[in-house]
Design an enzyme around this catalytic site. Sequence first.
Site, PDB file in Angstrom:
ATOM      1  N   ASP A  16       0.925  -1.313   0.190  1.00  0.00           N
ATOM      2  CA  ASP A  16       0.007   0.048   0.136  1.00  0.00           C
ATOM      3  C   ASP A  16       0.975   1.345   0.088  1.00  0.00           C
ATOM      4  OD1 ASP A  16      -2.057   1.716   0.186  1.00  0.00           O
ATOM      5  OD2 ASP A  16      -2.750   1.022   2.281  1.00  0.00           O
ATOM      6  N   ASP A 110      -3.055   2.664  -6.189  1.00  0.00           N
ATOM      7  CA  ASP A 110      -1.882   2.487  -4.997  1.00  0.00           C
ATOM      8  C   ASP A 110      -1.871   1.255  -4.067  1.00  0.00           C
ATOM      9  OD1 ASP A 110      -4.295   3.156  -4.036  1.00  0.00           O
ATOM     10  OD2 ASP A 110      -3.621   4.496  -2.614  1.00  0.00           O
ATOM     11  N   GLU A 111      -2.618   0.294  -4.477  1.00  0.00           N
ATOM     12  CA  GLU A 111      -2.375  -0.854  -3.609  1.00  0.00           C
ATOM     13  C   GLU A 111      -2.571  -2.176  -4.274  1.00  0.00           C
ATOM     14  OE1 GLU A 111      -4.973  -1.675  -0.314  1.00  0.00           O
ATOM     15  OE2 GLU A 111      -6.473   0.061  -1.239  1.00  0.00           O
TER      16      GLU A 111
END
Length: 369
Positions: A16, A110-111
Amino acid sequence: MENTRHIPQRKIIHVDMDAFYASVEQLDNPELRGKPIAVGGSSQRGVVAAASYEARKFGVRSAMSSVLAKRNCPDLIFVKARFDRYKEISQKIRAVFYAYTDLVEPLSLDEAYLDVTINKKGNPSATLIAKEIRQRILEETGLHASAGISINKFIAKVASDINKPNGQKTVNPEEVLQFLEDLDIRKFYGVGKVTAEKMYQLGIFTGKDLKTKSVAFLTEHFGKSGGYYYDVVRGIHKSEVKPHRIPKSVGAERTFSENLSSEIFMLERLDHIAAELERRLKKADIAGKTITLKIKYSDFTLNTRSKTLPYFIADKDLILETAKELLYQEELQNSVRLLGISLANLNTDKKETAKTGEEAILVQLKFDF
């Protein structure tokens, strides 16, 4: 301590990025570094998409109204979102992931989850792989990432928050049950604010408390989610890392610059939303049966209304016809700031069932993390 013999063990990493959108803005503009910034609109109707860690110290959070964010942090700097730039960096990050495994399941820009049980580097330690990945992301993008490492997706997801920002947490197989028992119920992935409050009222404050409740009790109070809570607190989460995630629903929505108080004005907006939804459905070659109309009122109260048709649709006119029916289903409670339409019960669900059927055969593995 319970026997973990029946818990499927894989080596899962959840990566993350730390305050991704805000960190990208600080990376590209050195003048913003060390300052409280929010990505999003600063207008009366604006919403925070992301906040830097400097802003989070003042209670600024994503999905917060810009007015409240500014009230919490008077020195807050608003920056307009640049999604093309975020996607560009996200692609570099994913390239790092694929250097280690093809089993990558992105959750957003983003993860992502990575299954490194068997990996391209031949490295038996998921902990060392996570550390290496985070270092490579820093070298190639200038951004920090955090990671959680454990035997399944649920625990890895929870663990990635433990040492944020710029840290990682490994929950080894023999530590899983104790880790979950000690965990605050608010930290359980899938337990939101409303559910947490309900659990508090039932005397459930930690994983240990949750573990004392029977599956019948949990199902009675939380419906289908009850079985999920019963399993995950015992370290059981069979969901595999799926490189090609099949969407459960497709939707489109709009927030208005001025509140709408009449259904007549809303119909025009719904026409545009239905057209956008049709475009997304046709691009993905998807159709669905269940249409949901989302209404967010000026006081931020959320209302959803759904209808399931006997056939699959992806056509704008049919979507709009059902959305209109749902709009007139009951009287509006207030003026409206947002409308959305989504389509679920998709024609991809059979494919999903076929794929998840493979989970019936699970191999017990022993290894170091």
